[in-house]
Design a protein around this motif. Structure first.
Motif, PDB file in Angstrom:
ATOM      1  N   VAL A 394       0.862  -1.169   0.000  1.00 36.34           N
ATOM      2  CA  VAL A 394       0.000   0.000   0.000  1.00 36.34           C
ATOM      3  C   VAL A 394       0.909   1.234   0.000  1.00 36.34           C
ATOM      4  O   VAL A 394       1.829   1.349   0.808  1.00 36.34           O
ATOM      5  CB  VAL A 394      -0.976   0.016   1.202  1.00 36.34           C
ATOM      6  CG1 VAL A 394      -0.257  -0.038   2.542  1.00 36.34           C
ATOM      7  CG2 VAL A 394      -1.880   1.240   1.126  1.00 36.34           C
ATOM      8  N   LEU A 395       0.650   2.142  -0.932  1.00 37.19           N
ATOM      9  CA  LEU A 395       1.479   3.324  -1.133  1.00 37.19           C
ATOM     10  C   LEU A 395       0.844   4.530  -0.455  1.00 37.19           C
ATOM     11  O   LEU A 395      -0.370   4.754  -0.576  1.00 37.19           O
ATOM     12  CB  LEU A 395       1.626   3.589  -2.635  1.00 37.19           C
ATOM     13  CG  LEU A 395       2.446   4.803  -3.079  1.00 37.19           C
ATOM     14  CD1 LEU A 395       3.916   4.619  -2.715  1.00 37.19           C
ATOM     15  CD2 LEU A 395       2.288   5.017  -4.583  1.00 37.19           C
ATOM     16  N   GLY A 396       1.654   5.309   0.255  1.00 32.27           N
ATOM     17  CA  GLY A 396       1.162   6.523   0.897  1.00 32.27           C
ATOM     18  C   GLY A 396       2.255   7.558   0.994  1.00 32.27           C
ATOM     19  O   GLY A 396       3.406   7.319   0.613  1.00 32.27           O
ATOM     20  N   ASP A 397       1.893   8.733   1.527  1.00 30.31           N
ATOM     21  CA  ASP A 397       2.858   9.822   1.684  1.00 30.31           C
ATOM     22  C   ASP A 397       3.821   9.529   2.832  1.00 30.31           C
ATOM     23  O   ASP A 397       3.514   8.744   3.730  1.00 30.31           O
ATOM     24  CB  ASP A 397       2.129  11.136   1.951  1.00 30.31           C
ATOM     25  CG  ASP A 397       1.248  11.567   0.790  1.00 30.31           C
ATOM     26  OD1 ASP A 397       1.488  11.095  -0.333  1.00 30.31           O
ATOM     27  OD2 ASP A 397       0.318  12.360   1.021  1.00 30.31           O
ATOM     28  N   ASP A 398       4.959  10.237   2.813  1.00 32.35           N
ATOM     29  CA  ASP A 398       5.947  10.010   3.865  1.00 32.35           C
ATOM     30  C   ASP A 398       5.868  11.037   4.984  1.00 32.35           C
ATOM     31  O   ASP A 398       6.720  11.065   5.869  1.00 32.35           O
ATOM     32  CB  ASP A 398       7.369   9.986   3.287  1.00 32.35           C
ATOM     33  CG  ASP A 398       7.828  11.346   2.760  1.00 32.35           C
ATOM     34  OD1 ASP A 398       6.994  12.271   2.644  1.00 32.35           O
ATOM     35  OD2 ASP A 398       9.028  11.481   2.433  1.00 32.35           O
ATOM     36  N   GLY A 399       4.840  11.898   4.956  1.00 27.11           N
ATOM     37  CA  GLY A 399       4.628  12.820   6.063  1.00 27.11           C
ATOM     38  C   GLY A 399       4.052  12.114   7.268  1.00 27.11           C
ATOM     39  O   GLY A 399       3.721  10.914   7.229  1.00 27.11           O
ATOM     40  N   ASP A 400       3.894  12.858   8.338  1.00 26.52           N
ATOM     41  CA  ASP A 400       3.420  12.300   9.596  1.00 26.52           C
ATOM     42  C   ASP A 400       2.056  11.614   9.435  1.00 26.52           C
ATOM     43  O   ASP A 400       1.856  10.469   9.857  1.00 26.52           O
ATOM     44  CB  ASP A 400       3.329  13.444  10.616  1.00 26.52           C
ATOM     45  CG  ASP A 400       3.003  12.957  12.004  1.00 26.52           C
ATOM     46  OD1 ASP A 400       3.648  12.007  12.453  1.00 26.52           O
ATOM     47  OD2 ASP A 400       2.098  13.533  12.635  1.00 26.52           O
ATOM     48  N   THR A 401       1.110  12.293   8.802  1.00 21.04           N
ATOM     49  CA  THR A 401      -0.227  11.733   8.626  1.00 21.04           C
ATOM     50  C   THR A 401      -0.208  10.543   7.674  1.00 21.04           C
ATOM     51  O   THR A 401      -0.889   9.538   7.903  1.00 21.04           O
ATOM     52  CB  THR A 401      -1.191  12.816   8.105  1.00 21.04           C
ATOM     53  OG1 THR A 401      -1.249  13.884   9.053  1.00 21.04           O
ATOM     54  CG2 THR A 401      -2.584  12.252   7.890  1.00 21.04           C
ATOM     55  N   ASN A 425       6.001   4.295   1.999  1.00 22.75           N
ATOM     56  CA  ASN A 425       5.763   5.732   2.130  1.00 22.75           C
ATOM     57  C   ASN A 425       6.812   6.506   1.341  1.00 22.75           C
ATOM     58  O   ASN A 425       8.006   6.270   1.501  1.00 22.75           O
ATOM     59  CB  ASN A 425       5.813   6.144   3.599  1.00 22.75           C
ATOM     60  CG  ASN A 425       4.703   5.512   4.414  1.00 22.75           C
ATOM     61  OD1 ASN A 425       4.927   4.573   5.171  1.00 22.75           O
ATOM     62  ND2 ASN A 425       3.491   6.013   4.259  1.00 22.75           N
ATOM     63  N   VAL A 426       6.332   7.409   0.497  1.00 24.99           N
ATOM     64  CA  VAL A 426       7.227   8.176  -0.377  1.00 24.99           C
ATOM     65  C   VAL A 426       6.837   9.647  -0.306  1.00 24.99           C
ATOM     66  O   VAL A 426       5.739   9.991   0.135  1.00 24.99           O
ATOM     67  CB  VAL A 426       7.147   7.672  -1.838  1.00 24.99           C
ATOM     68  CG1 VAL A 426       7.558   6.216  -1.936  1.00 24.99           C
ATOM     69  CG2 VAL A 426       5.751   7.889  -2.423  1.00 24.99           C
ATOM     70  N   PRO A 427       7.703  10.568  -0.760  1.00 25.35           N
ATOM     71  CA  PRO A 427       7.330  11.990  -0.778  1.00 25.35           C
ATOM     72  C   PRO A 427       6.058  12.230  -1.578  1.00 25.35           C
ATOM     73  O   PRO A 427       5.777  11.531  -2.556  1.00 25.35           O
ATOM     74  CB  PRO A 427       8.547  12.665  -1.427  1.00 25.35           C
ATOM     75  CG  PRO A 427       9.691  11.753  -1.097  1.00 25.35           C
ATOM     76  CD  PRO A 427       9.104  10.361  -1.148  1.00 25.35           C
TER      77      PRO A 427
END
Length: 548
Positions: A394-401, A425-427
């Motif tokens: 599952v791909l998501g952002d690398d920020g806190d949320t 998690n990626v930018p």
């Protein structure tokens, strides 16, 4: 402090001193002094962004960070006022034919670009047709298909000249729609409809909208600085036609991904406003600087149907029903965000004074359907002849949320379905790119309304749509959306859209997770930041500082 290290500047008296402004061809020496002076002007704001802005090319922008920045630096034919109503922007007036198809806009003579050149009707014709051109790569060009000839040109069935947006002269723009759109004027405030100057864009080439010196403004502010992954600086645009209404002289943005770091900066007086998440909410709810903002934003899972296992509707349903949407909202956001009960969020107009979500009801019913998630997964695997669930990510952002989100999903699937799905998690910018390229198994996506109508959430999923990144295709669904686009009767149109949403979720083409709200802290001396429920998150045209 770690947060201060990532800002790329020196903190002096609570102000960020930033250098590196060379190469900004549209920035004067006065502008540079305004941004780098450690004693900022009285009318200045210091804000934070949770991630890097991918692009400021209004034809290519696809995210709320870009939309928000573009709304400060640019303006379309119309603008939304403090109450969210359509008011003249670059166009001082317009006429609409009785059948609602033909619009004529008359541009104001004092509308100028930040380099002093006039904004013309040709700039609008060029920008809209550039967005429609395949080689531009504009994912939002589907909105231009409402213009007569737009869909035919975009799908290579007609020449560019057949697109009915024409500059009659320097100050007159004629537009003809393929079918009436009651919200068309409102939509013209959206960035993809902003003008672009052909000569400037062609000179910037592939760098257009991506670096200092490649951004031309015609709105309340102009870009004075852009240090990628660190900061952006805006200054008041002294060529803006309505500059007398703009009180802020300067806006600086620091890019800070960590929510705790943003909170620390706010408490230290370094930034004037910050978004809150999770446990931060409980600490500040009741504080006079705290506010909750309703949004027309949904969060959902996209299942890449290039993968055989994700072509199965039972498996897509299992992955969706296994996630407790309300628990997700509480763990990840804690700010008024709620578990999704459909794809179209609560608060979306039904075009008749009501709420589309109330009309459509709860199409997820996780309390009941969650009980059968494991059985659905097993049935889907049997249909595919598989003994066990394959390895997926599952791909998501690398920020806190983003990290919190994917961890929650991973644990829900492990405990309720007995499957292990890896987290990646990626930018933010890379996540958008990989999603557009369909380089994912499952990806968590968000969509904010471009206008207040359910169509903004539903026409994404027709076969071949640029935002249909899962690869879903259903002939009946395509027909329902096609009929709704040309239906003049409001009640019949809404019924078509209700039927379309129900079909979409019967197939579980995407997996709705939540309807988002946001919570922020804002200093009491910050006045008239106008919050938007769709498109950009806020508008700073009317903002000012008083009593600091």
């Amino acid at each position: 402090m770690m947060a201060r290290k990532r800002m790329g500047g020196i903190l002096l008296g609570g102000w960020l001193l930033i250098g590196g402004l060379t190469g900004c061809s549209n920035t004067s020496e006065h502008d540079i002094a305004a941004v780098t002076d450690n004693a900022p002007p009285e009318q200045s704001l210091s804000l934070a962004l949770a991630d890097e802005v991918p692009t400021l090319d209004s034809a290519k922008a696809t995210d709320e960070l870009a939309f928000t920045l573009l709304t400060q630096t640019n303006e379309g034919l119309v603008r939304l006022d403090e109450a969210g109503k359509v008011v003249p922007g670059v166009a001082r007036e317009w006429t609409i034919s009785e059948d609602g198809l033909r619009y004529q806009f008359v541009l104001r003579e004092n509308a100028l670009w930040s380099d002093g050149s006039p904004v013309t009707a040709h700039d609008f014709e060029y920008a809209w047709k550039r967005a429609l051109q395949k080689d531009t790569g504009s994912q939002y060009a589907f909105l231009m298909e409402w213009i007569k000839g737009g869909a035919e040109y975009r799908h290579e069935q007609a020449p560019l000249d057949s697109v009915s947006v024409k500059a009659r002269d320097e100050r007159t723009l004629d537009v003809e729609l393929a079918a009436p759109k009651p919200y068309f004027l409102e939509q013209l405030s959206f960035p993809v409809f902003f003008p672009q100057q052909k000569s400037f864009g062609e000179k910037a080439g592939d760098r257009y909208g991506g670096d200092p010196g490649t951004v031309l403004a015609n709105g309340p502010f102009k870009l004075a600085e852009w240090l990628h992954d660190q900061s952006l600086g805006l200054v008041k645009n002294d060529t803006y036609w309505d500059r007398g209404q703009v009180r802020l002289e300067q806006v600086t943005y620091q890019i800070v991904k960590d929510a705790t770091a943003r909170e620390d900066l706010y408490l230290a007086g370094v930034i004037d406003r910050t978004a809150l998440v999770r446990d931060q909410i409980a600490r500040y709810r009741g504080n006079p600087e705290y506010m909750e903002i309703d949004e027309l934003v949904n969060g959902y899972l996209q299942f890449n149907q290039k993968h055989r296992v994700l072509q199965n509707a039972k498996i897509r349903k299992a992955l969706t029903y296994a996630v407790n949407g309300d628990a997700y909202a509480e763990v990840v956001y804690q700010n008024g965000t709620r578990g999704a009960t459909g794809l179209v969020p609560t608060g979306t107009s039904n075009g008749q004074g009501g709420d589309f979500r109330k009309d459509g009801g709860d199409l997820i019913d996780r309390m009941e359907n969650g009980k059968q998630a494991k059985a659905l997964l097993e049935a889907g695997l049997r249909e595919l002849g598989l003994a066990k669930f394959p390895k997926l990510k599952v791909l998501g952002d690398d920020g806190d949320t983003g990290k919190k989100s994917t961890q929650f999903l991973q644990e829900e699937w492990r405990t309720k379905l007995g499957i292990e799905i890896e987290v990646e998690n990626v930018p933010f910018k890379l996540r958008l790119q990989r999603t557009a390229e369909r380089d994912f198994d499952i990806v968590e996506s968000l969509w904010g309304a471009d206008y207040n109508d359910p169509m903004t959430y539903l026409d994404m999923w027709v076969t071949g749509s640029d935002f249909n990144e899962s690869g879903y295709s259903n002939v009946r669904y395509d027909a329902l959306i096609g009929q709704a686009k040309v239906e003049a009767d409001a009640a019949r149109r809404m019924q078509l859209l209700l039927d379309a949403e129900r079909l979409l979720l019967d197939d579980m083409a995407v997996g709705p997770l939540f309807f988002r709200s946001s919570a922020v802290l804002q200093k009491p001396y910050v006045k008239k930041v106008i919050h938007r429920h769709f498109g950009p998150r806020y508008d700073l045209k009317y903002a000012y500082v008083e009593g600091k």
